[in-house]
Write a protein that holds these residues in place. Structure first.
Motif, PDB file in Angstrom:
ATOM      1  N   GLU A  52      53.577  37.378  34.940  1.00  0.00           N
ATOM      2  CA  GLU A  52      51.842  37.313  34.728  1.00  0.00           C
ATOM      3  C   GLU A  52      51.370  38.581  34.609  1.00  0.00           C
ATOM      4  O   GLU A  52      52.077  39.682  34.870  1.00  0.00           O
ATOM      5  N   ASP A  53      50.192  38.580  34.089  1.00  0.00           N
ATOM      6  CA  ASP A  53      49.619  39.915  33.795  1.00  0.00           C
ATOM      7  C   ASP A  53      48.509  40.200  34.829  1.00  0.00           C
ATOM      8  O   ASP A  53      47.184  39.829  34.731  1.00  0.00           O
ATOM      9  N   LYS A  54      48.894  40.860  35.970  1.00  0.00           N
ATOM     10  CA  LYS A  54      47.824  40.960  37.011  1.00  0.00           C
ATOM     11  C   LYS A  54      46.765  42.047  36.604  1.00  0.00           C
ATOM     12  O   LYS A  54      45.855  42.274  37.151  1.00  0.00           O
ATOM     13  N   SER A  55      47.235  43.180  35.712  1.00  0.00           N
ATOM     14  CA  SER A  55      46.108  43.983  35.388  1.00  0.00           C
ATOM     15  C   SER A  55      45.231  43.496  34.131  1.00  0.00           C
ATOM     16  O   SER A  55      44.360  44.346  33.720  1.00  0.00           O
ATOM     17  N   ASP A  56      45.655  42.581  33.676  1.00  0.00           N
ATOM     18  CA  ASP A  56      44.692  41.850  32.550  1.00  0.00           C
ATOM     19  C   ASP A  56      44.840  42.767  31.199  1.00  0.00           C
ATOM     20  O   ASP A  56      44.011  43.076  30.563  1.00  0.00           O
ATOM     21  N   GLN A  92      45.064  40.940  28.006  1.00  0.00           N
ATOM     22  CA  GLN A  92      44.027  40.125  27.603  1.00  0.00           C
ATOM     23  C   GLN A  92      43.142  40.141  26.529  1.00  0.00           C
ATOM     24  O   GLN A  92      43.238  41.495  26.107  1.00  0.00           O
ATOM     25  N   ASN A  93      42.959  39.198  25.710  1.00  0.00           N
ATOM     26  CA  ASN A  93      42.588  39.357  24.474  1.00  0.00           C
ATOM     27  C   ASN A  93      43.311  39.856  23.194  1.00  0.00           C
ATOM     28  O   ASN A  93      42.956  40.131  21.912  1.00  0.00           O
TER      29      ASN A  93
END
Length: 559
Positions: A416-420, A423-424
């Motif tokens: 998972e991408d906890k730090s985002d 994103q995008n």
């Protein structure tokens, strides 16, 4: 190409081995060879810049096999190679659009170096080390191998051995098809030490082979082939061969004397002594002290001398033979590297996706899917560094299942991408079309690496797979559970009315106790009104009583 006929000579000492034997080794890659294997680095309609695509997938394969890589780029080309470079440019860039930015395509490598820079940029995004030699890339590769900074070289160029390489990996392939394919890919391994031990075929003889048969720097001597050269090599040691070639021009009188001896018809061709061979065959040779035939190996020696004289006459037709510039190119030391940093740096997923969208026209989700396993493998191999550098990394969410690709015990991990940070990065329409987002964030990793980096994650998964301990039930409870599972109701047993048991003692008390507050009625006129059940109980009590034991002194009275 390299030195002509060298691969043929070394063929008996080649071993075709599976690629997994490179696991854990330090390997230098001649980058230009991988690019040139495409034969044409012009753009393709289906896949532009095919050399970038091939470079990426080959590098990924080696990284996931835990091979420490360093890619070697070309430096300044020697003047000896200008003709070869010009002919290669004509083939490699055939059909390419003419450049308007002044990049040349002639005898230099300006346009080819532009191609190598694109490769270097992608390799840096993958975290791979790149070095540049002062001259030829194979010379730098050979130097690293000779100094034991790497265990071997991946190259198609046999020049590596002339520059001093010890082990070369040729015909590198990750394909599992074809007659030479092996499970998981294969490669040809050439170890020059084996050839040197068997044939006394060392570096100097390889340089001599380049002078006589040709290489990328010269066309060799016209009319001289591999067999003639090998006959000469059998006469001369590796240490002496280059001086022997120089002596062809420097010691003219010695070779003139040999020519006179070989051409003298008064000498026996079998032993080299005075006389005819026919006479010696019948009557023997006085010098050999034989009565019939000759006792000498001069016949074979004469053939070797004749072969050398023939080669010398052809070689001296070139006024520059032997070319000292070529000898110096192969034997002179050009690099001075004492240490080599082969550490795998953190891959840059975000910029890699942007790079492949620009140069390979890949969709963002395809680039992410292909590159994400490289990032997670780096995290497992460099766990402590990954913990301190959370930017641009992923976090393990849970282990989904056990896997065993190619027999290697592994775990399928969902990240998972906890730090985002990602994103995008991928457009929403591509994510919707892909569908299974969990699959996109899943990778398969070796169990030993996962256990070392994330022991708690492994412990939580293994605990969830342990069978739950059940409390042992008695037979009645098991029947009850079975009936519940079968939806059968257990019939309710009717309770019998509690009946007071009456004994003979109770009856005697009833008739003999004169107490006023006794609950029994002492009226004898009511005897016989007892309940039938009460009487039955009294009878059973009398029957069940044991007979009293009689002592020896007891007298029985008979009525």
């Amino acid at each position: 190409m390299g030195v002509r006929e060298l691969w043929t000579i070394l063929a008996p000492f080649c071993e075709r081995r599976p690629l997994y034997e490179l696991q854990g080794k330090r390997v230098a890659v001649d980058l230009s060879c991988w690019v040139c294997e495409a034969q044409n680095v012009a753009d393709y309609a289906v896949q532009p810049r095919m050399y970038l695509r091939n470079l990426y997938f080959r590098t990924c394969y080696l990284l996931l096999m835990d091979v420490s890589l360093v890619f070697v780029l070309e430096g300044k080309a020697p003047e000896l190679k200008y003709k070869t470079i010009a002919s290669r440019n004509a083939v490699q860039f055939k059909g390419a659009k003419p450049k308007k930015d002044g990049v040349k395509t002639g005898k230099d490598r300006s346009r080819f170096n532009h191609t190598l820079k694109q490769c270097e940029e992608m390799l840096k995004l993958m975290g791979i080390a790149c070095v540049k030699g002062e001259g030829e890339a194979e010379a730098m590769c050979a130097y690293l191998n000779e100094q034991e900074l790497v265990d071997g070289i991946i190259s198609q160029d046999s020049d590596c051995f002339a520059y001093g390489a010890q082990i070369v990996y040729k015909n590198f392939s990750i394909s599992q098809q074809g007659i030479h394919a092996a499970k998981g890919g294969s490669v040809d391994i050439y170890d020059i030490a084996k050839a040197n031990q068997s044939l006394n075929f060392g570096r100097n003889k390889i340089v001599a082979l380049a002078l006589l048969c040709g290489s990328d720097y010269s066309g060799g001597v016209y009319g001289i082939g591999k067999d003639s050269v090998l006959k000469l090599f059998n006469m001369v040691s590796d240490e002496e061969i280059l001086d022997r070639l120089r002596s062809w021009r420097d010691q003219n009188s010695v070779y003139e004397e040999l020519e006179m001896r070989i051409s003298n018809k008064n000498l026996c061709t079998s032993c080299g002594h005075c006389g005819k061979v026919q006479t010696h065959t019948k009557k023997g040779c006085p010098a050999c002290k034989t009565s019939q035939g000759c006792d000498s190996n001069f016949k074979n020696e004469r053939l070797d001398i004749k072969n050398e004289l023939n080669m010398r006459s052809k070689a001296l037709m070139d006024a520059e033979f032997p070319d000292e510039g070529l000898i110096n190119e192969f034997l002179a030391k050009k690099s001075n590297v004492s240490k080599l940093n082969l550490k795998w740096r953190k891959p840059d997923l975000i910029n890699f996706v942007k790079f492949t969208v620009k140069y390979l026209t890949w969709e963002e989700i395809y680039s992410f899917e292909k590159f994400f396993p490289i990032l997670t493998r780096w995290q497992l191999l460099h766990h402590e560094e990954a913990k301190s550098e959370t930017h641009g990394t992923a976090s393990p969410k849970f282990i989904k299942k056990r896997r065993a690709p190619k027999g290697v015990p592994s775990y399928e991990i969902v990240w998972e991408d906890k730090s985002d940070i990602f994103q995008n990065l991928i457009p929403e329409e591509q994510l919707k079309q892909f569908g299974d987002i969990e699959k996109l964030w899943s990778t398969i990793e070796p169990q030993d690496l996962v256990e070392k980096s994330y022991p708690q994650l492994v412990r939580r998964f293994e605990d969830s797979k342990k069978p739950k301990t059940r409390k042992k039930k008695n037979p009645v409870e098991e029947i009850d559970d079975l009936m519940k599972n079968l939806s059968i109701t257990k019939p309710v047993a009717k309770k019998k009315p509690k009946v007071q048991k009456h004994t003979l003692d109770d009856f005697m008390v009833k008739i003999s106790t004169p107490k006023k507050d006794c609950p029994f009625d002492l009226n004898q006129s009511k005897f016989g009104d007892e309940n039938d059940l009460e009487v039955s109980d009294i009878v059973d009590d009398i029957v069940n009583r044991e007979a009293p034991s009689l002592s020896k002194n007891t007298a029985m009275t008979v009525l």
